[in-house]
Design a protein around this motif. Structure first.
Motif, short mmCIF file in Angstrom:
data_model
loop_
_atom_site.label_atom_id
_atom_site.label_comp_id
_atom_site.label_asym_id
_atom_site.label_seq_id
_atom_site.Cartn_x
_atom_site.Cartn_y
_atom_site.Cartn_z
N PRO A 1 12.13 -27.04 -177.12
CA PRO A 1 13.40 -27.36 -177.65
C PRO A 1 14.67 -27.39 -176.58
CG PRO A 1 13.02 -25.05 -177.76
CD PRO A 1 11.97 -25.53 -177.33
N LEU A 2 14.30 -28.54 -175.63
CA LEU A 2 15.23 -28.70 -174.34
C LEU A 2 15.89 -30.05 -174.45
CD1 LEU A 2 12.77 -27.42 -171.68
CD2 LEU A 2 14.44 -26.06 -172.98
N ASP A 3 17.10 -30.17 -173.94
CA ASP A 3 17.57 -31.36 -174.08
C ASP A 3 17.30 -32.34 -172.78
OD1 ASP A 3 19.35 -30.20 -171.98
OD2 ASP A 3 21.09 -30.01 -173.30
N ALA A 4 17.80 -33.36 -172.60
CA ALA A 4 17.54 -34.38 -171.54
C ALA A 4 17.93 -33.66 -170.23
CB ALA A 4 18.18 -35.62 -171.59
N GLN A 5 18.78 -32.66 -170.16
CA GLN A 5 19.32 -31.87 -169.09
C GLN A 5 18.26 -30.76 -168.82
OE1 GLN A 5 21.84 -33.03 -171.36
NE2 GLN A 5 21.62 -34.88 -170.27
N GLY A 6 17.29 -30.39 -169.54
CA GLY A 6 16.46 -29.18 -169.54
C GLY A 6 17.23 -27.89 -169.98
N ASP A 7 18.22 -28.04 -170.95
CA ASP A 7 18.65 -26.85 -171.42
C ASP A 7 18.27 -26.63 -172.78
OD1 ASP A 7 20.48 -26.69 -169.01
OD2 ASP A 7 22.05 -28.09 -169.85
N LEU A 8 18.19 -25.30 -173.25
CA LEU A 8 17.93 -24.83 -174.58
C LEU A 8 18.89 -25.42 -175.41
CD1 LEU A 8 15.67 -23.18 -175.64
CD2 LEU A 8 17.05 -21.39 -175.66
N VAL A 9 18.48 -25.87 -176.30
CA VAL A 9 19.26 -26.29 -177.65
C VAL A 9 18.97 -25.43 -178.76
CG1 VAL A 9 19.45 -28.09 -179.56
CG2 VAL A 9 18.81 -28.88 -176.96
N GLY A 10 20.08 -25.08 -179.46
CA GLY A 10 20.14 -24.15 -180.55
C GLY A 10 19.67 -22.60 -180.20
N PRO A 11 20.32 -21.93 -179.30
CA PRO A 11 19.87 -20.59 -178.91
C PRO A 11 20.06 -19.84 -180.38
CG PRO A 11 21.33 -21.39 -177.26
CD PRO A 11 21.49 -22.41 -178.33
N GLY A 12 19.25 -18.95 -180.65
CA GLY A 12 19.06 -18.04 -181.69
C GLY A 12 18.97 -18.73 -183.01
N ASP A 13 18.69 -20.09 -183.20
CA ASP A 13 18.64 -20.98 -184.45
C ASP A 13 17.38 -21.70 -184.45
OD1 ASP A 13 19.04 -22.67 -186.48
OD2 ASP A 13 20.86 -23.46 -185.67
N PRO A 14 16.23 -21.14 -185.06
CA PRO A 14 15.06 -21.70 -185.16
C PRO A 14 15.03 -23.05 -185.63
CG PRO A 14 14.99 -19.87 -186.67
CD PRO A 14 16.34 -19.83 -185.75
#
Length: 106
Positions: A2-15
């Motif tokens: 669940p990473l975006d194009a920049q390598g950041d986690l998307v949707g912390p805490g939201d499966p």
């Protein structure tokens, strides 16, 4: 992942949001090799949860994506943790790459 194009986690805490991002990333990867969700033959869906409601919510995202359609084997697995801090969902998939009309030899 669940990473975006920049390598950041998307949707912390939201499966559910993470499942949506994982599927978006999977679609990009399938497209890059000339395939699509209709050609996925197996999936393993890992969710950090033992709560059946959370597992069901993630599975609903998978079903809506078309990954579970057709002749297909899929496993939904609740796990204790995944590789990235904050990661709640991971999907592995095996897909067929349709014949692109390539020929080899003379």
């Amino acid at each position: 992942m669940p990473l975006d194009a920049q390598g950041d986690l998307v949707g912390p805490g939201d499966p559910v949001r993470q499942a949506e991002q994982v599927i978006a990333n999977l679609r990009e990867q399938l497209d890059a090799v000339g395939s699509d969700p209709a050609h996925v033959v197996t999936t393993d869906v890992y969710v950090v949860s033992a709560d059946p409601a959370v597992l069901s919510a993630v599975w609903a995202v998978v079903e809506a994506s078309g990954l579970s359609a057709g002749p297909h084997a899929s496993t939904l697995i609740g796990v204790a943790c995944l590789g990235y801090t904050g990661q709640l969902v991971e999907i592995t998939a095996t897909a067929v790459v349709p014949d692109q009309g390539l020929s080899f030899g003379s």
